[in-house]
Design a protein around this motif. Structure first.
Motif, PDB file in Angstrom:
ATOM      1  N   LEU A 141      57.861  64.384  33.909  1.00 54.08           N
ATOM      2  CA  LEU A 141      57.452  64.272  35.310  1.00 54.08           C
ATOM      3  C   LEU A 141      56.865  65.582  35.828  1.00 54.08           C
ATOM      4  CD1 LEU A 141      60.460  62.140  36.595  1.00 54.08           C
ATOM      5  CD2 LEU A 141      58.106  61.342  36.194  1.00 54.08           C
ATOM      6  N   ALA A 142      57.428  66.705  35.400  1.00 54.77           N
ATOM      7  CA  ALA A 142      56.888  68.003  35.813  1.00 54.77           C
ATOM      8  C   ALA A 142      55.496  68.232  35.219  1.00 54.77           C
ATOM      9  CB  ALA A 142      57.830  69.129  35.394  1.00 54.77           C
ATOM     10  N   ALA A 143      55.307  67.850  33.971  1.00 55.54           N
ATOM     11  CA  ALA A 143      54.024  68.071  33.300  1.00 55.54           C
ATOM     12  C   ALA A 143      52.938  67.120  33.782  1.00 55.54           C
ATOM     13  CB  ALA A 143      54.197  67.934  31.785  1.00 55.54           C
ATOM     14  N   ARG A 144      53.300  65.903  34.094  1.00 58.28           N
ATOM     15  CA  ARG A 144      52.298  64.877  34.398  1.00 58.28           C
ATOM     16  C   ARG A 144      52.128  64.588  35.878  1.00 58.28           C
ATOM     17  NH1 ARG A 144      48.751  63.958  30.366  1.00 58.28           N
ATOM     18  NH2 ARG A 144      49.832  64.044  28.375  1.00 58.28           N
ATOM     19  N   GLY A 145      52.996  65.125  36.708  1.00 59.48           N
ATOM     20  CA  GLY A 145      52.822  64.983  38.144  1.00 59.48           C
ATOM     21  C   GLY A 145      53.057  63.583  38.676  1.00 59.48           C
ATOM     22  N   LYS A 146      52.510  63.347  39.851  1.00 57.96           N
ATOM     23  CA  LYS A 146      52.769  62.132  40.606  1.00 57.96           C
ATOM     24  C   LYS A 146      52.415  60.851  39.840  1.00 57.96           C
ATOM     25  CE  LYS A 146      52.082  60.221  45.183  1.00 57.96           C
ATOM     26  NZ  LYS A 146      51.619  60.484  46.528  1.00 57.96           N
TER      27      LYS A 146
END
Length: 189
Positions: A141-146
Protein backbone atom coordinates in the motif's frame (compact mmCIF):
# COMPACT_ATOMS: atom_id res chain seq x y z
CA UNK A 1 -18.49 -8.16 -1.57
CA UNK A 2 -21.94 -7.39 -2.87
CA UNK A 3 -24.46 -5.31 -0.93
CA UNK A 4 -21.89 -3.84 1.44
CA UNK A 5 -20.04 -0.53 1.45
CA UNK A 6 -16.43 -1.61 0.88
CA UNK A 7 -15.00 1.71 2.03
CA UNK A 8 -15.89 1.12 5.66
CA UNK A 9 -15.66 -2.65 6.05
CA UNK A 10 -17.91 -2.92 9.05
CA UNK A 11 -18.08 -6.59 10.10
CA UNK A 12 -21.78 -6.39 10.95
CA UNK A 13 -22.58 -5.01 7.49
CA UNK A 14 -20.49 -7.72 5.79
CA UNK A 15 -22.12 -10.45 7.86
CA UNK A 16 -25.64 -9.18 7.21
CA UNK A 17 -24.94 -8.98 3.48
CA UNK A 18 -23.67 -12.56 3.27
CA UNK A 19 -26.56 -13.89 5.36
CA UNK A 20 -29.07 -12.02 3.17
CA UNK A 21 -27.45 -13.38 0.02
CA UNK A 22 -27.18 -16.96 1.29
CA UNK A 23 -30.76 -17.12 2.59
CA UNK A 24 -32.47 -19.73 4.72
CA UNK A 25 -32.20 -23.51 4.58
CA UNK A 26 -30.89 -25.17 1.40
CA UNK A 27 -29.90 -28.76 0.71
CA UNK A 28 -28.97 -28.86 -2.99
CA UNK A 29 -28.20 -32.42 -4.13
CA UNK A 30 -24.94 -31.48 -5.90
CA UNK A 31 -23.66 -29.06 -3.24
CA UNK A 32 -20.80 -30.83 -1.51
CA UNK A 33 -21.40 -28.63 1.54
CA UNK A 34 -24.63 -30.48 2.30
CA UNK A 35 -27.44 -28.86 4.30
CA UNK A 36 -26.90 -25.16 4.96
CA UNK A 37 -28.84 -22.40 6.66
CA UNK A 38 -27.89 -18.73 6.30
CA UNK A 39 -24.87 -20.07 4.37
CA UNK A 40 -23.56 -22.02 7.37
CA UNK A 41 -22.98 -25.69 6.54
CA UNK A 42 -24.09 -28.36 8.93
CA UNK A 43 -20.46 -29.40 9.43
CA UNK A 44 -19.46 -25.88 10.46
CA UNK A 45 -22.53 -25.45 12.67
CA UNK A 46 -21.73 -28.70 14.53
CA UNK A 47 -18.05 -27.74 14.89
CA UNK A 48 -19.21 -24.44 16.41
CA UNK A 49 -21.46 -26.21 18.92
CA UNK A 50 -24.89 -25.95 17.28
CA UNK A 51 -26.75 -29.25 17.81
CA UNK A 52 -30.24 -28.39 16.54
CA UNK A 53 -32.03 -28.94 13.27
CA UNK A 54 -30.30 -26.99 10.50
CA UNK A 55 -33.66 -25.68 9.28
CA UNK A 56 -34.03 -23.90 12.63
CA UNK A 57 -30.53 -22.38 12.89
CA UNK A 58 -31.13 -18.89 14.33
CA UNK A 59 -29.80 -15.99 12.28
CA UNK A 60 -28.05 -14.67 15.40
CA UNK A 61 -26.15 -17.95 15.78
CA UNK A 62 -25.14 -17.82 12.12
CA UNK A 63 -23.94 -14.23 12.57
CA UNK A 64 -21.87 -15.20 15.61
CA UNK A 65 -20.30 -18.07 13.65
CA UNK A 66 -19.44 -15.73 10.75
CA UNK A 67 -17.87 -13.20 13.10
CA UNK A 68 -15.80 -15.73 14.99
CA UNK A 69 -14.82 -18.17 12.24
CA UNK A 70 -14.68 -15.98 9.14
CA UNK A 71 -13.66 -12.56 10.52
CA UNK A 72 -11.81 -12.70 13.85
CA UNK A 73 -10.04 -16.11 13.76
CA UNK A 74 -8.42 -15.51 10.36
CA UNK A 75 -7.52 -11.96 11.45
CA UNK A 76 -9.34 -10.25 8.61
CA UNK A 77 -10.21 -7.54 11.13
CA UNK A 78 -6.50 -6.63 11.11
CA UNK A 79 -6.52 -6.34 7.33
CA UNK A 80 -9.62 -4.10 7.53
CA UNK A 81 -7.63 -1.49 9.45
CA UNK A 82 -5.29 -1.18 6.45
CA UNK A 83 -7.36 -2.07 3.38
CA UNK A 84 -11.12 -2.30 3.91
CA UNK A 85 -11.92 -3.57 0.41
CA UNK A 86 -9.33 -6.33 0.69
CA UNK A 87 -10.76 -7.38 4.06
CA UNK A 88 -14.27 -7.46 2.60
CA UNK A 89 -13.03 -9.66 -0.24
CA UNK A 90 -11.16 -11.95 2.17
CA UNK A 91 -14.32 -12.37 4.22
CA UNK A 92 -16.55 -13.13 1.24
CA UNK A 93 -14.04 -15.51 -0.36
CA UNK A 94 -13.37 -17.11 3.02
CA UNK A 95 -17.06 -17.85 3.49
CA UNK A 96 -17.26 -19.45 0.04
CA UNK A 97 -13.87 -21.16 -0.28
CA UNK A 98 -12.40 -21.20 3.21
CA UNK A 99 -10.38 -18.54 4.99
CA UNK A 100 -7.06 -20.28 4.29
CA UNK A 101 -7.75 -20.21 0.55
CA UNK A 102 -8.72 -16.53 0.69
CA UNK A 103 -5.56 -15.70 2.63
CA UNK A 104 -3.48 -17.68 0.15
CA UNK A 105 -4.88 -15.55 -2.67
CA UNK A 106 -3.81 -12.40 -0.81
CA UNK A 107 -0.32 -13.75 -0.13
CA UNK A 108 0.19 -14.94 -3.70
CA UNK A 109 -0.97 -11.59 -5.08
CA UNK A 110 1.31 -9.67 -2.70
CA UNK A 111 4.30 -11.76 -3.78
CA UNK A 112 3.52 -11.31 -7.47
CA UNK A 113 3.06 -7.54 -7.11
CA UNK A 114 6.18 -6.70 -5.09
CA UNK A 115 8.40 -6.00 -8.13
CA UNK A 116 10.93 -8.72 -7.45
CA UNK A 117 10.93 -8.05 -3.69
CA UNK A 118 12.00 -4.42 -4.24
CA UNK A 119 8.94 -3.00 -2.45
CA UNK A 120 8.90 -5.53 0.42
CA UNK A 121 10.18 -9.07 0.97
CA UNK A 122 8.36 -12.08 -0.39
CA UNK A 123 6.25 -13.87 2.19
CA UNK A 124 5.48 -17.53 2.72
CA UNK A 125 2.14 -18.61 1.31
CA UNK A 126 1.24 -20.24 4.62
CA UNK A 127 -2.43 -19.19 4.30
CA UNK A 128 -2.35 -17.40 7.68
CA UNK A 129 -2.56 -13.66 8.41
CA UNK A 130 0.43 -12.91 10.59
CA UNK A 131 2.95 -10.11 11.09
CA UNK A 132 4.78 -10.78 7.79
CA UNK A 133 1.61 -10.76 5.71
CA UNK A 134 0.43 -7.55 7.37
CA UNK A 135 3.86 -6.00 6.85
CA UNK A 136 3.82 -6.98 3.17
CA UNK A 137 0.35 -5.48 2.81
CA UNK A 138 1.58 -2.27 4.45
CA UNK A 139 4.59 -2.25 2.09
CA UNK A 140 2.40 -2.79 -0.94
CA UNK A 141 0.00 0.00 0.00
CA UNK A 142 2.88 2.38 0.73
CA UNK A 143 4.58 1.60 -2.59
CA UNK A 144 1.49 1.64 -4.78
CA UNK A 145 -0.53 4.42 -3.19
CA UNK A 146 -4.25 5.02 -3.36
CA UNK A 147 -4.93 2.85 -6.44
CA UNK A 148 -2.98 -0.10 -5.08
CA UNK A 149 -5.89 -1.57 -3.16
CA UNK A 150 -7.95 -1.80 -6.37
CA UNK A 151 -5.17 -3.61 -8.25
CA UNK A 152 -4.57 -6.02 -5.36
CA UNK A 153 -8.30 -6.71 -5.25
CA UNK A 154 -8.33 -7.48 -8.99
CA UNK A 155 -5.42 -9.90 -8.59
CA UNK A 156 -7.21 -11.74 -5.78
CA UNK A 157 -10.43 -11.92 -7.80
CA UNK A 158 -8.52 -13.30 -10.80
CA UNK A 159 -7.19 -16.11 -8.62
CA UNK A 160 -10.67 -16.75 -7.26
CA UNK A 161 -12.23 -16.86 -10.73
CA UNK A 162 -9.60 -19.28 -11.96
CA UNK A 163 -10.31 -21.56 -9.02
CA UNK A 164 -14.06 -21.56 -9.74
CA UNK A 165 -13.50 -22.50 -13.38
CA UNK A 166 -11.00 -25.22 -12.46
CA UNK A 167 -13.48 -26.62 -9.94
CA UNK A 168 -16.23 -26.79 -12.57
CA UNK A 169 -13.82 -28.44 -15.00
CA UNK A 170 -12.79 -31.08 -12.45
CA UNK A 171 -16.32 -31.73 -11.18
CA UNK A 172 -18.99 -31.20 -13.82
CA UNK A 173 -21.70 -31.32 -11.12
CA UNK A 174 -20.34 -27.99 -9.89
CA UNK A 175 -21.12 -26.33 -13.22
CA UNK A 176 -24.59 -25.75 -11.75
CA UNK A 177 -23.03 -23.16 -9.45
CA UNK A 178 -20.39 -21.56 -11.72
CA UNK A 179 -22.56 -18.83 -13.23
CA UNK A 180 -23.77 -17.70 -9.80
CA UNK A 181 -20.27 -17.79 -8.33
CA UNK A 182 -18.93 -15.59 -11.11
CA UNK A 183 -21.95 -13.28 -11.04
CA UNK A 184 -22.17 -12.87 -7.27
CA UNK A 185 -18.64 -13.36 -5.98
CA UNK A 186 -16.30 -11.71 -8.51
CA UNK A 187 -15.91 -7.99 -9.18
CA UNK A 188 -18.37 -6.70 -6.62
CA UNK A 189 -15.93 -4.44 -4.77
Amino acid sequence: MPNADPSTCDADTLIDAVIDREGRYVNHPTDRGGPTCWGITETVARAEGYAGDMRALPRTVAAAIYRRRYWLQPRFDRVALRAPRIAAELFDTGVNMGTATATGFLQRALNALNRGARDYPDIAVDRLIGPRTLSALDGFLAARGKGGETILLRAMEALQGERYIALAERRPSQEAFLYGWLANRIGQN
